[in-house]
Design an enzyme around this catalytic site. Sequence first.
Site, PDB file in Angstrom:
ATOM      1  N   HIS A   1       0.875  -1.175   0.000  1.00 32.69           N
ATOM      2  CA  HIS A   1       0.000   0.000   0.000  1.00 32.69           C
ATOM      3  C   HIS A   1       0.914   1.228   0.000  1.00 32.69           C
ATOM      4  O   HIS A   1       2.022   1.183   0.547  1.00 32.69           O
ATOM      5  CB  HIS A   1      -0.833  -0.057   1.292  1.00 32.69           C
ATOM      6  CG  HIS A   1      -1.898   0.986   1.388  1.00 32.69           C
ATOM      7  ND1 HIS A   1      -1.633   2.273   1.775  1.00 32.69           N
ATOM      8  CD2 HIS A   1      -3.238   0.915   1.187  1.00 32.69           C
ATOM      9  CE1 HIS A   1      -2.762   2.960   1.805  1.00 32.69           C
ATOM     10  NE2 HIS A   1      -3.760   2.161   1.449  1.00 32.69           N
TER      11      HIS A   1
ATOM     12  N   ASP B   1       3.123  -4.231   8.343  1.00 34.64           N
ATOM     13  CA  ASP B   1       1.937  -3.401   8.158  1.00 34.64           C
ATOM     14  C   ASP B   1       0.726  -4.307   8.395  1.00 34.64           C
ATOM     15  O   ASP B   1       0.391  -5.139   7.553  1.00 34.64           O
ATOM     16  CB  ASP B   1       1.946  -2.820   6.744  1.00 34.64           C
ATOM     17  CG  ASP B   1       0.641  -2.131   6.392  1.00 34.64           C
ATOM     18  OD1 ASP B   1      -0.272  -2.095   7.241  1.00 34.64           O
ATOM     19  OD2 ASP B   1       0.532  -1.634   5.252  1.00 34.64           O
TER      20      ASP B   1
ATOM     21  N   GLN C   1      -4.438  -4.717   7.323  1.00 32.23           N
ATOM     22  CA  GLN C   1      -5.433  -5.688   6.839  1.00 32.23           C
ATOM     23  C   GLN C   1      -5.346  -7.012   7.597  1.00 32.23           C
ATOM     24  O   GLN C   1      -6.011  -7.980   7.231  1.00 32.23           O
ATOM     25  CB  GLN C   1      -5.229  -5.953   5.338  1.00 32.23           C
ATOM     26  CG  GLN C   1      -5.387  -4.735   4.460  1.00 32.23           C
ATOM     27  CD  GLN C   1      -6.831  -4.259   4.356  1.00 32.23           C
ATOM     28  OE1 GLN C   1      -7.773  -4.948   4.765  1.00 32.23           O
ATOM     29  NE2 GLN C   1      -7.019  -3.073   3.820  1.00 32.23           N
TER      30      GLN C   1
ATOM     31  N   LYS D   1     -10.534   0.025  10.457  1.00 29.64           N
ATOM     32  CA  LYS D   1     -10.740  -1.184   9.653  1.00 29.64           C
ATOM     33  C   LYS D   1     -11.154  -2.371  10.530  1.00 29.64           C
ATOM     34  O   LYS D   1     -11.370  -3.466  10.035  1.00 29.64           O
ATOM     35  CB  LYS D   1      -9.468  -1.530   8.882  1.00 29.64           C
ATOM     36  CG  LYS D   1      -9.105  -0.497   7.815  1.00 29.64           C
ATOM     37  CD  LYS D   1      -7.969  -0.995   6.966  1.00 29.64           C
ATOM     38  CE  LYS D   1      -7.244   0.136   6.273  1.00 29.64           C
ATOM     39  NZ  LYS D   1      -7.891   0.558   5.034  1.00 29.64           N
TER      40      LYS D   1
ATOM     41  N   CYS E   1      -4.776   2.377  -3.701  1.00 29.20           N
ATOM     42  CA  CYS E   1      -3.521   2.859  -3.091  1.00 29.20           C
ATOM     43  C   CYS E   1      -2.388   1.858  -3.283  1.00 29.20           C
ATOM     44  O   CYS E   1      -1.546   1.686  -2.399  1.00 29.20           O
ATOM     45  CB  CYS E   1      -3.696   3.166  -1.604  1.00 29.20           C
ATOM     46  SG  CYS E   1      -4.766   4.555  -1.311  1.00 29.20           S
TER      47      CYS E   1
HETATM   48  N1  PMP Z   1      -1.732  -0.635   4.701  1.00 23.72           N
HETATM   49  C1  PMP Z   1      -2.672  -1.372   4.109  1.00 23.72           C
HETATM   50  C2  PMP Z   1      -2.331  -2.762   3.666  1.00 23.72           C
HETATM   51  C3  PMP Z   1      -3.942  -0.846   3.922  1.00 23.72           C
HETATM   52  O1  PMP Z   1      -4.884  -1.575   3.336  1.00 23.72           O
HETATM   53  C4  PMP Z   1      -4.223   0.466   4.376  1.00 23.72           C
HETATM   54  C5  PMP Z   1      -5.594   1.082   4.200  1.00 23.72           C
HETATM   55  N2  PMP Z   1      -6.180   0.885   2.960  1.00 23.72           N
HETATM   56  C6  PMP Z   1      -3.199   1.183   4.979  1.00 23.72           C
HETATM   57  C7  PMP Z   1      -1.966   0.602   5.142  1.00 23.72           C
HETATM   58  C8  PMP Z   1      -3.382   2.567   5.458  1.00 23.72           C
HETATM   59  O2  PMP Z   1      -4.360   2.652   6.431  1.00 23.72           O
HETATM   60  P1  PMP Z   1      -4.849   4.082   6.907  1.00 23.72           P
HETATM   61  O3  PMP Z   1      -5.377   4.776   5.686  1.00 23.72           O
HETATM   62  O4  PMP Z   1      -5.898   3.791   7.905  1.00 23.72           O
HETATM   63  O5  PMP Z   1      -3.670   4.765   7.460  1.00 23.72           O
END
Ligand code: PMP
Length: 406
Positions: A122, A199, A202, A225, A364
């Site tokens: 991401h 990270d 998810q 999430k 993203c």
């Molecule tokens: N890492 C991953 C794998 C994600 O899916 C996301 C959110 N789509 C993020 C980081 C970032 O999360 P946040 O926008 O809540 O900071």
Amino acid sequence: MTQLNVLEDFPILKQTDKNGNRLCYLDSAATSQKPEPVLRAMDDYYHTINANIHRGIYHIAEEATAAHENVREKVRAFINAGAASEIVFTRNATESINLVAYSWGRQTLQKGDVVLLTEMEHHANLIPWQLLAAEKELRLEFIPVKEDGQLDLEAYAGLLDMRPKLVSISGMSNVLGTIPPTKQMAADAHQAGALFLLDGAQMVPHQKVDIRDIDADFFAFSSHKMLGPTGIGVLYGKQALLEAMPPFFGGGEMIKKVYLRSFIANDVPWKFEAGTPAIAEAIGLGAAIDYLNAIGMDHVSAHEENLTEYAIRSLLTAPGLKILGPLNGKRGSAVSFTVDYAHPHDVAQILDSENICVRAGHHCAMPLHDRFAIPATTRASFYIYNTRDDVDRLLTGLEKVHRLFG
Ligand code: PMP
């Protein structure tokens, strides 16, 4: 109990459109819906004990402080961290990773050092390292993603020969649903002398996490999430690392003593929590953890595995549809696909006309889409409140897209 029945707890999901179609929410990888107890916990806080924390002498400020700090302990237990002081509250997973880059990375990394990422990250686990690489002249390297959506672990072994200082990867791809062998990868990283950042954005919502067993050095995730509110996230860091790291933001709360020209930083975790924190949101996160614990994370995973398997099986019967990422085995509940007769935005728009919410775009993860030579995908992602009925509605919606565009 592989099928959960929790729809009643989610008020937003009771809404219907003008045709009487119930809201079919298939975008939990972007953000989850919130159950009644989470909404109530935040509302109760504002109704009964709203006060700034850590400095009040009066009783509601003390109660608010206790409620906030109590959530730190809940988070600790939820991921099995060693101490509550290893839990830093941030705004979201993105901020957590930036904190590591700007504090640990800026202090530790030198010109020519290698930071090893993957092709499926991401942007939250890519741009902070690009920014730091530009500043410090670091080298970014990437573990390739194979055609089946799995990481190329042979290539990983080879890349570790470069002696990276940090390996930073996602515990589950938000596009492919890929779940890498994180524990083994952390051990390999350590063997090569690197720190390991995971990270968990998810991961934490969907599976039981034992961060001490995985042995990650840093672990980032977001409340929103995992049934909690937006505005609060978590950085777990091993105590000794956090203690050696300089503060990220400066201001109130993060200090022990302040002089006109200098300051003494607070202990961890407060050293990293400048300014008034998201108090109601922390309390909401605590209620979300209670809610998930009451269901049991094993039941959460079993429900999602069952539903994802059904969704993939169903989607593969649709004409001209191709799924990106693993089709079977242990994988997450984000399912991205293309259809050869319509653009993902058109797919999402037609599904929306049936009150079905899916995401279309690059999610993203632009470099990952470049890797597969496609500009965009449609993504359906599932959580505890989704049922087979939602999958069936997705399929019926796709039939409509096919009628219109096919
Ligand atoms: N890492 C991953 C794998 C994600 O899916 C996301 C959110 N789509 C993020 C980081 C970032 O999360 P946040 O926008 O809540 O900071």
